[in-house]
Design a protein around this motif. Structure first.
Motif, mmCIF file in Angstrom:
data_model
loop_
_atom_site.group_PDB
_atom_site.id
_atom_site.type_symbol
_atom_site.label_atom_id
_atom_site.label_comp_id
_atom_site.label_asym_id
_atom_site.label_seq_id
_atom_site.Cartn_x
_atom_site.Cartn_y
_atom_site.Cartn_z
ATOM 1 N N TYR A 272 -74.532 30.124 -55.291
ATOM 2 C CA TYR A 272 -75.092 29.619 -54.158
ATOM 3 C C TYR A 272 -74.091 29.039 -53.434
ATOM 4 O O TYR A 272 -73.468 28.124 -53.536
ATOM 5 C CB TYR A 272 -76.463 29.053 -54.269
ATOM 6 C CG TYR A 272 -77.572 29.659 -54.954
ATOM 7 C CD1 TYR A 272 -78.213 30.501 -54.477
ATOM 8 C CD2 TYR A 272 -77.701 29.428 -56.356
ATOM 9 C CE1 TYR A 272 -79.431 31.120 -55.114
ATOM 10 C CE2 TYR A 272 -78.711 30.078 -57.206
ATOM 11 C CZ TYR A 272 -79.510 30.889 -56.561
ATOM 12 O OH TYR A 272 -80.303 31.411 -57.269
ATOM 13 N N TYR B 243 -73.988 28.538 -45.939
ATOM 14 C CA TYR B 243 -73.342 29.124 -44.663
ATOM 15 C C TYR B 243 -73.698 28.094 -43.440
ATOM 16 O O TYR B 243 -74.947 28.034 -43.326
ATOM 17 C CB TYR B 243 -73.585 30.418 -44.537
ATOM 18 C CG TYR B 243 -72.635 31.319 -45.010
ATOM 19 C CD1 TYR B 243 -71.847 32.337 -43.921
ATOM 20 C CD2 TYR B 243 -72.144 31.324 -46.149
ATOM 21 C CE1 TYR B 243 -71.010 33.275 -44.386
ATOM 22 C CE2 TYR B 243 -71.114 32.291 -46.658
ATOM 23 C CZ TYR B 243 -70.632 33.203 -45.738
ATOM 24 O OH TYR B 243 -69.531 33.982 -46.306
ATOM 25 N N ASN C 43 -73.037 30.973 -39.617
ATOM 26 C CA ASN C 43 -72.282 32.330 -40.363
ATOM 27 C C ASN C 43 -70.943 32.089 -40.676
ATOM 28 O O ASN C 43 -70.336 33.009 -41.067
ATOM 29 C CB ASN C 43 -72.177 33.400 -39.411
ATOM 30 C CG ASN C 43 -73.521 33.861 -39.005
ATOM 31 O OD1 ASN C 43 -74.678 33.826 -39.728
ATOM 32 N ND2 ASN C 43 -74.016 34.227 -37.468
ATOM 33 N N PRO D 104 -68.785 30.244 -44.183
ATOM 34 C CA PRO D 104 -68.873 29.485 -45.399
ATOM 35 C C PRO D 104 -68.770 28.010 -45.309
ATOM 36 O O PRO D 104 -67.516 27.747 -44.846
ATOM 37 C CB PRO D 104 -67.979 30.525 -46.310
ATOM 38 C CG PRO D 104 -66.909 31.092 -45.397
ATOM 39 C CD PRO D 104 -67.764 31.083 -44.128
ATOM 40 N N ILE E 197 -75.754 33.813 -50.555
ATOM 41 C CA ILE E 197 -75.693 33.087 -49.224
ATOM 42 C C ILE E 197 -77.056 32.366 -48.846
ATOM 43 O O ILE E 197 -78.054 33.087 -48.763
ATOM 44 C CB ILE E 197 -75.081 33.857 -48.024
ATOM 45 C CG1 ILE E 197 -73.724 34.534 -48.172
ATOM 46 C CG2 ILE E 197 -75.032 33.106 -46.638
ATOM 47 C CD1 ILE E 197 -73.363 35.615 -47.163
ATOM 48 N N HIS F 234 -78.341 30.097 -45.864
ATOM 49 C CA HIS F 234 -78.104 29.660 -44.396
ATOM 50 C C HIS F 234 -78.743 28.197 -44.032
ATOM 51 O O HIS F 234 -79.815 28.030 -44.487
ATOM 52 C CB HIS F 234 -78.560 30.636 -43.377
ATOM 53 C CG HIS F 234 -77.716 31.833 -43.504
ATOM 54 N ND1 HIS F 234 -76.654 32.143 -42.781
ATOM 55 C CD2 HIS F 234 -78.150 32.868 -44.123
ATOM 56 C CE1 HIS F 234 -76.130 33.230 -43.102
ATOM 57 N NE2 HIS F 234 -77.100 33.793 -44.042
#
Length: 446
Positions: A143, A146, A149, A151, A247, A249
């Motif tokens: 995991y 982000y 958008n 990293p 990812i 967010h």
């Protein structure tokens, strides 16, 4: 392409078996068997190399690479772990044990907090109970956070639980089948490796039954593959060769509580020369003591190659240490198989035999000091979670220093001496080593 190395490894020994001697080894006509019943040094070495390569390539389960890392970086890092498994397989067993117990603890903590029926549990929508595979996936860098958008950092299981609990991120819904789909576990490759290992062991057993001598290289190969197979059992639920993380967010607009991923501060402190520290920290991490993040791992936003575990309870730490100690003792115990004089030479005992016996005994018995150190720490450490008293910390510190000195002065030189004796044995093997197993003797005759 994945099966090509295994096909080559299996094909070449079959071709070699059908050819006459490749290195010009000669036998006395009166005492030695015909060439089609002989094996030369090249075949012995190749059989060991093929077995070691197949076992390490299949048994090693690396962590997820960085997002923008190239193939060369990924392959070279895996090659480093494979070489480490060949040189110090007991450290790989300890690393695998640390990752296994951390994965189980991560799954247990996640289920207790989010999927239990207790009134204090935070049960978000689409909650699915974690398994050991989910715990492995989280600890190996599965995991990544982000922000806008971009990293930011790899999340540990503790950080992921905290952010889900604080509703800073959505609950990641990743089915176990999806994790297995990301994994590159090839059943056919495992089958080829299994056949190669079984064939190697059958040859050793058959040689002992027919009183044929065995080289020390074959004994060492048996010891290394035994520990690698045990590491594979500990990594059985760990996804293999996953290339991309999931990812997660960031939802909030305020400052992120998680600092940027950066190298451990010990790498930048002036405690010692950087070159010396870079030689020490792989040993430190593989022993399951603590994970140290290098600058490259931090820059690539990935879990360290020898990381993927966290702090666990005292009882689990004891079990983890016991696994490491037992693996060292098993490694030395298998080398005792080479102490039989019929294995080493056809003549009376010589200094090499005595050295092999002594070094094998050291490798087997030296880990016992680790076991006694573990018992002393458990006796000294308080039963509660309160910090230990001052005198207790001092005793534990001095005991640990004594143990490090024991390994530096005794264990490591004994391992080096075993390697030297293996080379010496290959340079002057007894004539009986070149005899191949007569498999027809195992066929019943009526």
């Amino acid at each position: 392409m994945t099966l090509l190395p295994y096909a080559v490894l299996l094909y070449i020994p079959l071709v070699c078996a059908s050819l006459p001697s490749l290195n010009g080894t000669t036998f006395d006509a009166a005492n030695d068997c015909p060439s089609y019943h002989a094996r030369n040094l090249w075949r012995i070495i190749w059989s060991c190399v093929a077995t070691l390569f197949a076992c390490t390539w299949t048994g090693i389960h690396p962590n997820i690479p960085g997002m923008k890392e190239g193939k060369f970086a990924v392959v070279s890092r895996r090659a480093f772990i494979m070489i480490m498994a060949l040189i110090a397989p007991e450290l790989i067993v300890t690393l695998a044990a640390a990752q296994f117990f951390s994965a189980r603890a991560a799954a247990k903590d996640f289920n207790r907090e989010f999927c239990s029926q207790s009134p204090n549990a935070h049960i978000p929508a689409n909650c699915r109970k974690w398994t050991t595979t989910d715990g492995f996936f989280a600890w190996m860098g599965g995991y990544i956070l982000y922000v806008d958008n971009q990293p930011r950092a790899t999340l540990t299981p503790d950080e992921l639980r905290r952010f889900v609990r604080e509703e800073s991120v959505h609950m990641p819904v990743v089915e176990e089948a999806d994790i297995e789909d990301k994994s590159k576990n090839d059943l056919l490759s495992k089958g080829v490796t299994f056949l190669q290992l079984v064939w190697f062991i059958l040859q050793l057993v058959a040689r002992r039954v027919q009183n044929l001598p065995i080289t020390l290289l074959e004994i060492d190969t048996l010891a290394v593959t035994a520990l690698i197979c045990f590491s594979y059992l500990l990594w059985l639920k760990k996804p293999k060769n996953v290339e991309r993380p999931y990812i997660v967010h960031w939802k909030k607009t305020e400052a992120i509580p998680l600092p940027p991923s950066e190298a451990d501060s010990r790498l930048s402190k002036g405690c010692c020369f950087p070159a010396i520290f870079y030689l020490i920290y792989p040993l430190w991490s593989s022993m399951g003591i603590s994970t140290i993040t290098s600058h490259r791992a931090a820059h690539s936003r990935r879990v360290p190659s020898l990381g993927g575990y966290g702090d666990v309870s005292g009882a689990i730490n004891s079990i983890k240490a016991a696994v490491g100690v037992c693996s060292m003792m098993v490694f030395g115990g298998i080398h005792f198989l080479g102490c039989n004089f019929s294995i080493l030479t056809d003549s009376d005992p010589n200094p090499d035999q005595q050295s092999w016996f002594f070094d094998s005994m050291v490798v087997t018995s030296a880990p016992l000091s680790l076991f006694f150190l573990l018992l002393l720490i458990l006796l000294i450490k308080p039963a509660s979670d309160a910090p230990p008293p001052n005198w207790s910390s001092r005793i534990i510190y001095y005991l640990a220093m004594i143990e490090v000195l024991i390994f530096i002065v005794i264990y490591i030189p004994a391992r080096v001496a075993l390697a030297v004796l293996i080379i010496r044995n290959l340079l002057s093997v007894p004539a009986g080593v070149h005899y191949a197993v007569d498999w027809t003797k195992f066929i019943p005759h009526w």
